[in-house]
Design an enzyme around this catalytic site. Structure first.
Site, PDB file in Angstrom:
ATOM      1  N   ALA A  75       0.672  -1.015   0.062  1.00 48.02           N
ATOM      2  CA  ALA A  75       0.117  -0.057  -0.253  1.00 48.02           C
ATOM      3  C   ALA A  75       0.648   1.469   0.132  1.00 48.02           C
ATOM      4  O   ALA A  75       0.633   2.271  -0.710  1.00 48.02           O
ATOM      5  CB  ALA A  75      -0.751  -0.154   1.520  1.00 48.02           C
ATOM      6  N   THR A  76       1.574   1.239   0.541  1.00 49.70           N
ATOM      7  CA  THR A  76       2.894   2.084   0.436  1.00 49.70           C
ATOM      8  C   THR A  76       3.258   3.020  -1.003  1.00 49.70           C
ATOM      9  O   THR A  76       3.217   3.915  -0.917  1.00 49.70           O
ATOM     10  CB  THR A  76       4.063   2.253   1.216  1.00 49.70           C
ATOM     11  OG1 THR A  76       3.888   1.976   2.765  1.00 49.70           O
ATOM     12  CG2 THR A  76       4.861   3.392   1.244  1.00 49.70           C
ATOM     13  N   ASN A 155      -6.646   3.645  10.252  1.00 51.14           N
ATOM     14  CA  ASN A 155      -5.935   2.147  11.086  1.00 51.14           C
ATOM     15  C   ASN A 155      -5.759   2.559  12.442  1.00 51.14           C
ATOM     16  O   ASN A 155      -5.789   1.451  13.492  1.00 51.14           O
ATOM     17  CB  ASN A 155      -3.986   2.328  10.353  1.00 51.14           C
ATOM     18  CG  ASN A 155      -3.319   3.871  10.694  1.00 51.14           C
ATOM     19  OD1 ASN A 155      -4.756   4.755   9.844  1.00 51.14           O
ATOM     20  ND2 ASN A 155      -2.391   3.802  10.991  1.00 51.14           N
ATOM     21  N   GLN A 183      -6.997  -0.260   5.664  1.00 47.53           N
ATOM     22  CA  GLN A 183      -8.089  -1.384   7.025  1.00 47.53           C
ATOM     23  C   GLN A 183      -9.042  -1.535   6.009  1.00 47.53           C
ATOM     24  O   GLN A 183      -9.757  -2.736   6.907  1.00 47.53           O
ATOM     25  CB  GLN A 183      -8.000  -0.701   7.576  1.00 47.53           C
ATOM     26  CG  GLN A 183      -6.328   0.522   8.122  1.00 47.53           C
ATOM     27  CD  GLN A 183      -5.839  -0.690   8.716  1.00 47.53           C
ATOM     28  OE1 GLN A 183      -6.375  -1.604   9.441  1.00 47.53           O
ATOM     29  NE2 GLN A 183      -4.084  -0.622   9.026  1.00 47.53           N
ATOM     30  N   GLY A 204      -1.689  -7.122   0.568  1.00 45.85           N
ATOM     31  CA  GLY A 204      -2.378  -8.316   1.148  1.00 45.85           C
ATOM     32  C   GLY A 204      -2.191  -8.100   2.093  1.00 45.85           C
ATOM     33  O   GLY A 204      -2.870  -9.349   2.921  1.00 45.85           O
ATOM     34  N   HIS A 205      -0.927  -7.823   3.008  1.00 48.56           N
ATOM     35  CA  HIS A 205      -0.813  -8.232   4.377  1.00 48.56           C
ATOM     36  C   HIS A 205      -1.844  -7.647   5.884  1.00 48.56           C
ATOM     37  O   HIS A 205      -1.586  -7.863   7.098  1.00 48.56           O
ATOM     38  CB  HIS A 205       1.010  -8.392   4.896  1.00 48.56           C
ATOM     39  CG  HIS A 205       0.831  -6.927   5.140  1.00 48.56           C
ATOM     40  ND1 HIS A 205       0.917  -6.271   5.888  1.00 48.56           N
ATOM     41  CD2 HIS A 205       1.427  -5.628   4.469  1.00 48.56           C
ATOM     42  CE1 HIS A 205       1.145  -4.972   6.317  1.00 48.56           C
ATOM     43  NE2 HIS A 205       1.434  -4.562   5.421  1.00 48.56           N
ATOM     44  N   THR A 244       9.074  -7.384 -13.081  1.00 41.14           N
ATOM     45  CA  THR A 244       8.699  -8.467 -12.405  1.00 41.14           C
ATOM     46  C   THR A 244       7.437  -8.861 -11.209  1.00 41.14           C
ATOM     47  O   THR A 244       7.818  -8.561 -10.480  1.00 41.14           O
ATOM     48  CB  THR A 244       9.846  -9.274 -12.332  1.00 41.14           C
ATOM     49  OG1 THR A 244      10.652  -9.284 -13.458  1.00 41.14           O
ATOM     50  CG2 THR A 244       9.136 -10.760 -12.205  1.00 41.14           C
ATOM     51  N   CYS A 331       7.506   6.569  19.447  1.00 40.61           N
ATOM     52  CA  CYS A 331       8.551   6.663  19.440  1.00 40.61           C
ATOM     53  C   CYS A 331       9.106   6.940  18.249  1.00 40.61           C
ATOM     54  O   CYS A 331       9.738   7.092  17.016  1.00 40.61           O
ATOM     55  CB  CYS A 331       9.200   4.879  19.288  1.00 40.61           C
ATOM     56  SG  CYS A 331       9.359   4.453  20.957  1.00 40.61           S
TER      57      CYS A 331
HETATM   58  C1  LIG Z   1      -0.650  -0.549   6.875  1.00 39.65           C
HETATM   59  C2  LIG Z   1      -0.673   0.806   5.698  1.00 39.65           C
HETATM   60  C3  LIG Z   1      -0.231   0.557   5.246  1.00 39.65           C
HETATM   61  C4  LIG Z   1       1.377   0.546   4.424  1.00 39.65           C
HETATM   62  O1  LIG Z   1       1.155  -0.707   3.849  1.00 39.65           O
HETATM   63  P1  LIG Z   1       2.150  -1.399   3.422  1.00 39.65           P
HETATM   64  O2  LIG Z   1       1.515  -2.447   2.572  1.00 39.65           O
HETATM   65  O3  LIG Z   1       2.762  -1.809   4.763  1.00 39.65           O
HETATM   66  O4  LIG Z   1       2.866  -0.989   2.418  1.00 39.65           O
HETATM   67  C5  LIG Z   1      -0.678   1.975   4.521  1.00 39.65           C
HETATM   68  N1  LIG Z   1      -1.970   2.895   4.654  1.00 39.65           N
HETATM   69  C6  LIG Z   1      -2.756   2.007   5.795  1.00 39.65           C
HETATM   70  C7  LIG Z   1      -3.781   2.652   5.591  1.00 39.65           C
HETATM   71  C8  LIG Z   1      -2.058   1.609   6.365  1.00 39.65           C
HETATM   72  O5  LIG Z   1      -2.916   0.631   7.408  1.00 39.65           O
END
Ligand SMILES: *Cc1c(COP(=O)(O)O)cnc(C)c1O
Length: 407
Positions: A75-76, A155, A183, A204-205, A244, A331
């Site tokens: 997502a980043t 989030n 989210q 995905g994660h 790729t 932190c």
């Molecule tokens: C976790 C998160 C991201 C970042 O996603 P990644 O796949 O870890 O780069 C971006 N936006 C929100 C709202 C998130 O919770």
């Protein structure tokens, strides 16, 4: 209990990979080794076919066409591609972007970079519940505005924005609407076309898939949206994102999307009951517990609670060998900063520092929630027993009126 079990209530940071997802991915590491861009032999065709199935599964989950799915590393990267890609592509039309103070850093830091590149960015405030003001949004739109970027669900608090109302405003003024829906996707219904979202980032994660794969949805018709590639190379993903394709991870994200589509409603119903139990019992067991977020518009699996006069990071130390949650403090190199999201909601530093985010998930059990309630009740009571501030509060001293010495 010599070796108590570990309880994971930090699913907004990352979800476990569903075992069914892992199983679907495995053949694509060894048995099907092909590069999806190898068009001239069966190994490539098999990989391409697997990617195409995953694309279909993901498109199906969010109600879009397969061609509108651009694979990224997460997502980043999808947020970066949407914001910087739109800025570069449309900068002759205008240089103004509107976003919100409570966005994820992937959006805020991309916007900061865009400001350095000559863009202008408006950061909207939110109310006490974390929702933006629609009139302020509309008033912020001007001739040079090219994009509005608002996350679907937050989030930290789980607050869901009024996506349809925001989409209608964008449509009325002819500006693009982008959403970081990381989210929300796979947990609640997120169909961008139904609410007027033209670009949507997710990963995905956070939906029981693997790490290192994400998606940017890019609307293809009415309007036909284009983004300037941020990574150049072989012209993959319709020229918008070269590199790729990560076939096993894409297969996993596809499987995760198919499972989410089939099980989302039952997951949400089950987990929201557990979340409500956690909230209700902690509020019954303990005094001065505050809910951060929007009780009427929020994700089913999240609760963010402040335990007044208890410092969240310290509280976590009383149980974090066994229970994983997040605190409202970040932190930084030298100090503990209160969460900028909670500050934007209008919390004081004290309530922000005393907040804990619980994010439950598909694999959270009732037994785990009961153990967490017990551990939190004990931890908060223990810290308050040791706290002179809590003692003063109990004696009825008005803490706001006390003049604290600076030295
Ligand atoms: C976790 C998160 C991201 C970042 O996603 P990644 O796949 O870890 O780069 C971006 N936006 C929100 C709202 C998130 O919770």
């Amino acid at each position: 209990m010599a070796n108590p079990r570990k309880i994971y209530l930090d699913n907004n940071s990352t979800t476990p990979c569903d075992p069914r997802v892992v199983e679907a991915m495995l053949p694509y590491f060894y048995e099907v080794p092909g590069n999806a861009a190898s068009r001239n032999h069966p190994f490539g065709w098999a990989a391409e076919e697997a990617v195409s199935v995953a694309r279909e599964q993901i498109a199906d989950l969010i109600g879009v066409e397969e061609k509108e799915i651009i694979f990224t590393s997460g997502a980043t990267e999808a947020d970066n591609l949407a914001l910087k890609g739109v800025f570069e592509m449309y900068k002759r039309k205008g240089n103004h972007i509107i976003t919100v103070k409570t966005e994820h850093k992937a959006v805020l830091d991309s916007c900061a970079k865009i400001e350095k590149m000559g863009g202008e960015v408006t950061y909207l405030d939110v109310d006490r519940k974390g929702r933006l003001n629609l009139e302020e949004l509309e008033a912020a739109i001007k001739d040079t505005t090219i994009l509005v970027s608002v996350m679907w669900a937050n989030n930290e608090t789980g607050t869901i924005q009024d996506m349809k109302a925001i989409g209608d405003i964008c449509e009325k003024h002819g500006v693009l609407f982008m959403s970081d829906a990381t989210q929300a996707v796979g947990k609640i219904k997120t169909h961008p076309k139904e609410v007027g979202v033209h670009l949507m980032a997710f990963t995905g994660h956070k939906m029981y898939g693997p790490k290192g794969v994400g998606v940017l949805f890019v609307n293809r018709k009415k309007p036909r949206v284009k983004v300037t590639a941020q990574i150049d190379g072989g012209g993959h993903e319709r020229g918008m994102r070269s590199g790729t394709l990560n076939v096993p991870a894409i297969v996993g994200m596809g499987k995760a999307a198919a499972i989410a589509k089939a099980e989302m409603e039952q997951d949400a119903a089950r987990v929201s009951k557990l979340r409500d139990k956690l909230e209700k019992e902690l509020s019954a067991n303990l005094e001065e517990v505050y809910l951060n977020g929007d009780i009427d518009n929020r994700m089913p699996h999240v609760t963010n609670l402040s335990f007044k006069h208890v410092e969240g990071e310290g509280l976590m130390m009383t149980f974090n060998e066994n229970i994983a949650v997040s605190s409202g403090s970040a932190c930084t190199s030298a100090s503990l900063e209160p969460s900028y999201v909670l500050i934007a909601l209008g919390l004081g530093d004290d309530l922000a520092h005393s907040s804990i985010r619980f994010s439950l998930g598909r694999f959270t059990t009732e037994e785990e929630v009961d153990l967490a309630i017990a551990a939190l009740t004990k931890g908060v009571s223990h810290m308050r027993d040791l706290s002179p501030i809590w003692e003063m509060y109990k004696e009825g001293i008005d803490l706001d009126a006390v003049e604290w010495s600076e030295h």
